[in-house]
Design an enzyme around this catalytic site. Structure first.
Site, mmCIF file in Angstrom:
data_model
loop_
_atom_site.group_PDB
_atom_site.id
_atom_site.type_symbol
_atom_site.label_atom_id
_atom_site.label_comp_id
_atom_site.label_asym_id
_atom_site.label_seq_id
_atom_site.Cartn_x
_atom_site.Cartn_y
_atom_site.Cartn_z
ATOM 1 N N SER A 35 0.814 -1.218 0.000
ATOM 2 C CA SER A 35 0.000 0.000 0.000
ATOM 3 C C SER A 35 0.851 1.273 0.000
ATOM 4 O O SER A 35 0.353 2.342 -0.362
ATOM 5 C CB SER A 35 -0.924 -0.008 1.224
ATOM 6 O OG SER A 35 -0.154 -0.091 2.409
ATOM 7 N N ASP A 88 10.652 -0.125 -2.960
ATOM 8 C CA ASP A 88 9.779 -1.098 -2.305
ATOM 9 C C ASP A 88 9.415 -0.610 -0.901
ATOM 10 O O ASP A 88 10.031 0.333 -0.381
ATOM 11 C CB ASP A 88 10.503 -2.461 -2.228
ATOM 12 C CG ASP A 88 9.535 -3.637 -2.175
ATOM 13 O OD1 ASP A 88 8.325 -3.416 -1.946
ATOM 14 O OD2 ASP A 88 9.986 -4.780 -2.349
ATOM 15 N N ALA A 90 8.284 -1.872 3.284
ATOM 16 C CA ALA A 90 8.770 -2.831 4.282
ATOM 17 C C ALA A 90 7.781 -2.863 5.441
ATOM 18 O O ALA A 90 6.995 -1.924 5.627
ATOM 19 C CB ALA A 90 10.151 -2.439 4.791
ATOM 20 N N ASP A 91 7.836 -3.946 6.196
ATOM 21 C CA ASP A 91 6.977 -4.059 7.379
ATOM 22 C C ASP A 91 7.677 -3.559 8.626
ATOM 23 O O ASP A 91 7.045 -3.051 9.543
ATOM 24 C CB ASP A 91 6.555 -5.525 7.568
ATOM 25 C CG ASP A 91 5.805 -6.019 6.360
ATOM 26 O OD1 ASP A 91 4.777 -5.407 6.013
ATOM 27 O OD2 ASP A 91 6.264 -6.982 5.716
ATOM 28 N N LYS A 101 10.180 -8.060 5.523
ATOM 29 C CA LYS A 101 9.238 -7.860 4.423
ATOM 30 C C LYS A 101 8.428 -9.141 4.227
ATOM 31 O O LYS A 101 8.803 -10.187 4.717
ATOM 32 C CB LYS A 101 9.992 -7.524 3.132
ATOM 33 C CG LYS A 101 10.599 -6.132 3.159
ATOM 34 C CD LYS A 101 11.306 -5.746 1.863
ATOM 35 C CE LYS A 101 10.521 -5.979 0.609
ATOM 36 N NZ LYS A 101 9.192 -5.354 0.570
ATOM 37 N N GLY A 102 7.324 -8.989 3.486
ATOM 38 C CA GLY A 102 6.523 -10.175 3.196
ATOM 39 C C GLY A 102 5.115 -10.103 3.745
ATOM 40 O O GLY A 102 4.354 -11.063 3.634
ATOM 41 N N GLU A 110 10.246 -9.984 -4.425
ATOM 42 C CA GLU A 110 10.853 -8.704 -4.019
ATOM 43 C C GLU A 110 12.350 -8.870 -3.765
ATOM 44 O O GLU A 110 13.145 -8.004 -4.127
ATOM 45 C CB GLU A 110 10.157 -8.177 -2.757
ATOM 46 C CG GLU A 110 8.736 -7.711 -3.023
ATOM 47 C CD GLU A 110 7.955 -7.361 -1.760
ATOM 48 O OE1 GLU A 110 7.036 -6.542 -1.856
ATOM 49 O OE2 GLU A 110 8.253 -7.918 -0.683
ATOM 50 N N LYS A 128 6.754 1.964 10.849
ATOM 51 C CA LYS A 128 7.527 0.756 10.501
ATOM 52 C C LYS A 128 8.885 0.679 11.206
ATOM 53 O O LYS A 128 9.562 -0.338 11.121
ATOM 54 C CB LYS A 128 7.764 0.714 8.984
ATOM 55 C CG LYS A 128 6.530 0.860 8.114
ATOM 56 C CD LYS A 128 5.645 -0.352 8.229
ATOM 57 C CE LYS A 128 4.413 -0.325 7.350
ATOM 58 N NZ LYS A 128 4.641 -0.313 5.944
HETATM 59 C C1 5RP Z 1 4.991 -7.229 0.505
HETATM 60 C C2 5RP Z 1 5.896 -6.367 1.304
HETATM 61 C C3 5RP Z 1 5.492 -4.950 1.493
HETATM 62 O O1 5RP Z 1 6.493 -4.118 1.011
HETATM 63 C C4 5RP Z 1 5.295 -4.713 2.968
HETATM 64 O O2 5RP Z 1 4.353 -5.651 3.453
HETATM 65 C C5 5RP Z 1 4.803 -3.288 3.250
HETATM 66 O O3 5RP Z 1 3.484 -3.148 2.804
HETATM 67 P P1 5RP Z 1 2.634 -1.825 3.066
HETATM 68 O O4 5RP Z 1 3.323 -0.746 2.313
HETATM 69 O O5 5RP Z 1 1.272 -2.161 2.557
HETATM 70 O O6 5RP Z 1 2.634 -1.578 4.551
HETATM 71 O O7 5RP Z 1 6.917 -6.770 1.794
HETATM 72 O O8 5RP Z 1 5.391 -8.563 0.550
#
Ligand code: 5RP
Length: 227
Positions: A35, A88, A90-91, A101-102, A110, A128
């Protein structure tokens, strides 16, 4: 906008716009998943429509669909690619720019695209950030469907694995595998854990990215900063 009104969505949008400053003038870019990256990909679509010569490598079917709808040219999945910069989300991000991530079950693709890129820019809102990886998130692990219960049993030596489900149904990745979220608590040595989990038979990829972020763009209510 007052800080009281500033939402996580606003932060994601602000981070995405700030990350545009890391774009090459032209060439191949990696397009992450999630997102936070979604509004960034929207911005790339606008630039391409204005004639900017950017070509993408998508890290998921969701991002592929979005990019195609926006008219962003894409390279084949086969690789190899000469990716100048990959963007990209990240969580979880620690002070050394190591990542979990994931959360979107896309970390295998990724990671492949991340390793193919000369530079990696990670875009996050400040929720995050953590002192130590594992503080907030389990480690997502993509696991082959074949004998996944046997793989999960081996993962128990390192934490508490839970098969990821949505509406009661096991989540499948774009490659048709399962995801286990491994609760490990605070991770003292992310590189060692990545190695050990990656060596478990049946594990396709581990959602730990160690030393794989060059720049982290962080947006919060008080503005945007970089790690
Ligand atoms: C997907 C990921 C995303 O980059 C991670 O989950 C972050 O997502 P978001 O921007 O929705 O918080 O690793 O596999």
């Amino acid at each position: 906008m007052s800080t009281a009104q500033f939402t996580q969505e606003d932060a994601k949008k602000a981070a995405a716009v700030a990350a545009l400053s890391e774009l090459p003038e032209a060439g191949v870019i990696g397009l992450g998943t999630g997102s936070t990256i979604r509004p960034f990909v929207d911005e790339i679509g606008k630039l391409v429509a204005q004639g900017r010569k950017l070509v993408g490598v998508p890290t998921s079917e969701a991002t592929r669909k979005q990019a195609i709808a926006l008219g962003i040219p894409l390279l084949s999945d086969d690789g190899p690619w000469d990716i100048l910069v990959c963007f990209d989300g990240a969580d979880e991000v620690d002070a050394e720019k190591n990542l979990i991530k994931g959360g979107g079950a896309a970390h295998t693709r990724e990671k492949i695209v991340n390793y193919a890129a000369k530079k990696n820019v990670i875009v996050v809102d400040e929720s995050k950030l953590s002192r130590r990886l594992g503080e907030k998130w389990p480690v997502p692990i993509e696991v082959l469907a074949f004998a996944h219960l046997a793989t999960a049993r081996l993962l128990e030596a390192h934490g508490v694995p839970t098969m990821r489900r949505k509406d009661g149904v096991p989540v499948k990745t774009d490659s048709g595998n399962y995801v286990y979220d491994l609760k490990v608590g605070e991770i003292a040595d992310p590189a060692a854990l990545e190695r050990v989990l990656g060596a478990v038979p049946g594990v396709v990829e581990v959602g730990l990215f160690v030393g794989r972020a060059d720049v982290v763009v962080i947006a919060g209510a008080t503005g945007v900063r970089r790690l």
